[in-house]
Design a protein around this motif. Structure first.
Motif, short mmCIF file in Angstrom:
data_model
loop_
_atom_site.label_atom_id
_atom_site.label_comp_id
_atom_site.label_asym_id
_atom_site.label_seq_id
_atom_site.Cartn_x
_atom_site.Cartn_y
_atom_site.Cartn_z
N ASN A 174 -12.39 -12.27 7.60
CA ASN A 174 -12.87 -13.72 7.49
C ASN A 174 -12.64 -14.60 8.79
N ASP A 175 -12.27 -13.94 9.94
CA ASP A 175 -12.29 -14.55 11.15
C ASP A 175 -13.72 -14.73 11.79
N TYR A 176 -14.57 -15.90 11.34
CA TYR A 176 -16.03 -15.85 11.41
C TYR A 176 -16.14 -16.01 13.12
N MET A 177 -14.98 -16.91 13.79
CA MET A 177 -15.18 -17.11 14.84
C MET A 177 -15.33 -15.80 15.78
N THR A 178 -14.40 -15.05 15.69
CA THR A 178 -14.42 -13.78 16.57
C THR A 178 -15.65 -12.94 16.27
N ILE A 179 -16.14 -12.80 14.98
CA ILE A 179 -17.39 -12.15 14.80
C ILE A 179 -18.40 -12.93 15.59
N LEU A 180 -18.58 -14.06 15.36
CA LEU A 180 -19.64 -14.83 15.78
C LEU A 180 -19.62 -14.69 17.31
N ALA A 181 -18.46 -14.87 18.12
CA ALA A 181 -18.45 -14.52 19.35
C ALA A 181 -18.80 -13.42 19.90
N THR A 182 -18.74 -12.25 18.97
CA THR A 182 -19.20 -10.74 19.29
C THR A 182 -20.56 -10.69 19.13
N LEU A 183 -21.17 -11.38 18.25
CA LEU A 183 -22.53 -11.11 17.59
C LEU A 183 -23.31 -12.17 18.10
N GLY A 184 -23.01 -13.21 18.61
CA GLY A 184 -23.98 -14.42 18.82
C GLY A 184 -24.68 -14.46 19.83
N ILE A 211 -17.29 -25.37 19.44
CA ILE A 211 -16.44 -25.18 18.16
C ILE A 211 -15.03 -24.71 18.93
N VAL A 212 -14.00 -25.78 18.42
CA VAL A 212 -12.61 -25.82 19.08
C VAL A 212 -11.70 -25.60 17.90
N GLY A 213 -10.74 -24.51 18.06
CA GLY A 213 -9.82 -24.62 17.39
C GLY A 213 -8.48 -23.75 17.49
N GLU A 214 -7.44 -23.61 16.77
CA GLU A 214 -6.39 -22.78 17.04
C GLU A 214 -6.83 -21.44 16.45
N SER A 215 -7.51 -21.47 15.57
CA SER A 215 -7.87 -20.35 14.59
C SER A 215 -9.26 -20.57 13.89
N TYR A 216 -9.51 -19.62 13.04
CA TYR A 216 -10.87 -20.05 12.27
C TYR A 216 -10.66 -20.86 11.13
N ASN A 217 -9.54 -20.98 10.82
CA ASN A 217 -9.15 -22.01 9.60
C ASN A 217 -9.13 -23.43 9.98
N ASP A 218 -8.82 -23.73 11.17
CA ASP A 218 -9.00 -25.05 11.74
C ASP A 218 -10.19 -25.57 12.69
N ALA A 219 -11.17 -24.54 12.84
CA ALA A 219 -11.90 -24.80 14.10
C ALA A 219 -12.93 -25.80 13.51
N CYS A 220 -13.67 -26.93 14.68
CA CYS A 220 -14.33 -27.65 14.11
C CYS A 220 -15.36 -27.73 15.31
N PHE A 221 -16.67 -28.15 14.86
CA PHE A 221 -17.87 -28.18 15.64
C PHE A 221 -17.94 -29.63 16.14
N ARG A 222 -18.26 -29.91 17.54
CA ARG A 222 -18.67 -31.38 17.85
C ARG A 222 -19.78 -31.40 18.79
N TYR A 223 -20.60 -32.19 18.60
CA TYR A 223 -21.69 -32.28 19.70
C TYR A 223 -21.28 -32.71 21.05
N SER A 224 -21.90 -32.30 22.29
CA SER A 224 -21.53 -32.59 23.34
C SER A 224 -21.88 -34.20 23.60
N ARG A 225 -21.18 -34.86 24.37
CA ARG A 225 -22.03 -36.28 24.92
C ARG A 225 -23.41 -36.12 25.71
N GLU A 226 -23.16 -34.97 26.37
CA GLU A 226 -24.44 -34.50 27.00
C GLU A 226 -25.86 -34.55 26.26
N TYR A 227 -25.50 -33.75 25.22
CA TYR A 227 -26.46 -33.56 24.44
C TYR A 227 -26.93 -34.67 23.49
N LEU A 228 -25.92 -35.41 23.28
CA LEU A 228 -26.33 -36.75 22.38
C LEU A 228 -27.02 -37.83 23.29
N ASP A 229 -26.85 -37.64 24.37
CA ASP A 229 -27.63 -38.71 25.17
C ASP A 229 -28.88 -38.22 25.76
#
Length: 428
Positions: free
Chosen positions: A87-97, A20-38
């Motif tokens: 609302n910052d689910y990314m920071t909370i997820l990074a803490t609890l994930g 999951i990559v983004g400037e903040s939790y408002n624009d973060a997007c998930f993408r599968y890795s090429r390694e995983y897809l293959d």
């Protein structure tokens, strides 16, 4: 730029899935890795996240990953303690994930060096420590969430613990160590909520509904302040592959709740307008479960039962799908979080529309007959399941009440009477 790495356990081994990559939790997007897809083991981590090269939108990403987090007071408390916006689910997820429901693991790349060095262990709990969980309620459980980096969904204070049933000992998992049980405290405002849930779960079991092993943990006199509710995790399976301090470490099975699978935000888990939640639930089962006919019948029976028992909190996050260890087969998870909310005079509105109706006091057999056409089950079969569940309900509830009474929970008979009087069964 924030960057969270996502892993999933497949046949007992952690596999890198993507990020999951983004400037903040408002624009973060998930993408599968090429390694995983293959890879030969590639499989979607959610029905709402099919395998694809393109990144998913920020809203689709958020709906699934935010669905891994606790809600309500626990989420607010965690956000306050780590000094972030709730609302910052990314920071909370990074803490609890480190330990989520299912098999997902989240690593904050900025902290990966520290997280990788964390020791996986089981810390034995004394009776006094277990009792403290019961006495201090959600605030104590939220502290445990932070200490163990554990993410458990829902609004009720809960913790993941390891239970050694052979010796009746409880352990607190640390690092990457999986738990075996989810343990909840009594609700401060809802009297005898633990007894309520166990009575409902035993009734469901008596009617042939698949439930996980559940039991009441009494750390004192049996009063609400002394008891906990333990549920054996159906997404954890004891294995001989790994042992920590003499304890067999379970492998993780993946799961997702219906909100995640349907791509619906946790904030919309209750259907406010008739937008077809029940139809979409059955579509999931029909198109993705390995045995769709059997699983549809199970789902229908649970919806009937929640009406009969008077559970208006049966929202779409309280229904889940569980995957096998290689993610290739999907089935309905055991039933969980079943409580007769109507005995507390809580809302009359069910969590989703049934036959075009939301008010439990206006629901009846005809409503379910109408709903059968919506969900795609033949009406004759749907009403046979409804009638058999309703006809066996009184005996199933009475037997569950008697069983709890024999174990010293004398209030079970009063609660039984309240359910008969206020649950959907009274409408028939």
């Amino acid at each position: 730029m924030r960057h969270l790495s996502i892993f999933i356990e497949i046949t007992g081994e952690q596999k890198y899935v993507g990020s999951i990559v983004g400037e903040s939790y408002n624009d973060a997007c998930f993408r599968y890795s090429r390694e995983y897809l293959d890879s030969v083991y590639a499989a979607p981590i959610s029905i709402s996240l099919p395998l694809q090269e393109e990144a998913f939108s920020s809203s689709v990403t958020r709906n699934f990953f935010e669905g891994l987090l606790p809600e309500g007071f626990s989420r607010k408390a965690v956000a306050n303690w780590i000094k972030t916006d709730e609302n910052d689910y990314m920071t909370i997820l990074a803490t609890l994930g480190s330990e989520c429901l299912g098999a997902i693991k989240v690593i904050d790349d900025d902290l990966s060096g520290l997280q990788d060095k964390s020791t996986s262990d089981y810390e034995k709990l004394s009776v006094e420590q277990v009792k403290a969980l019961a006495e201090e309620g959600a605030s104590k459980s939220t502290q445990v969430l932070l200490e163990t980096h554990l993410s458990l969904t829902g609004a009720t204070g809960k913790v993941g613990l390891y239970y050694d049933d052979a010796n009746d000992d409880w352990y607190l998992p640390t690092g990457d160590a999986p738990s075996t049980h989810i343990v909840k405290q009594s609700h401060v405002r809802l009297e005898r909520i633990v007894l309520n849930e166990q009575l409902c779960m035993l009734t469901a079991h008596n009617l042939g509904i698949d439930i996980p092993e559940t039991f009441i943990v009494d750390t004192g006199s049996g009063a609400d302040s002394d008891i906990l509710y333990a549920t054996k995790r159906y997404d954890r399976v004891i294995s001989d592959k790994k042992v920590i301090d003499g304890l067999k470490v379970p492998i993780r099975l993946h799961q997702e709740d219906f909100a995640q699978a349907m791509g619906i935000s946790a904030s919309d888990k209750y259907e406010k307008e008739d937008s077809g939640y029940i139809r979409r639930m059955f579509d999931l089962v029909r198109f993705y479960c390995s045995d769709p006919i059997m699983e549809q019948n199970k789902l229908w029976k649970r919806i009937c039962f929640n009406f009969l028992i008077g559970n208006t909190d049966c929202h779409i996050k309280n229904y889940s799908l569980v995957y096998n260890d290689n993610l290739k087969n999907i089935k309905l998870s055991p039933a969980y979080d079943i409580v007769s909310t109507r005995i507390y005079n809580m809302t009359k509105e069910m969590s989703f529309y049934i036959g075009g109706e939301l008010d439990i006091e206006r629901l009846n057999r005809a409503s379910f007959s109408s709903a059968a056409a919506t969900v795609g089950i033949p009406e004759r079969l749907a009403m046979k399941i409804f009638d058999e569940t309703a006809e066996g309900f009184e005996d199933a509830l009475s037997r569950a009440s008697a069983e709890l009474g024999e174990k010293g929970f004398g209030d079970a008979d009063k609660m039984q009477a309240d359910i008969f009087r206020k649950g959907g069964y009274a409408n028939l």
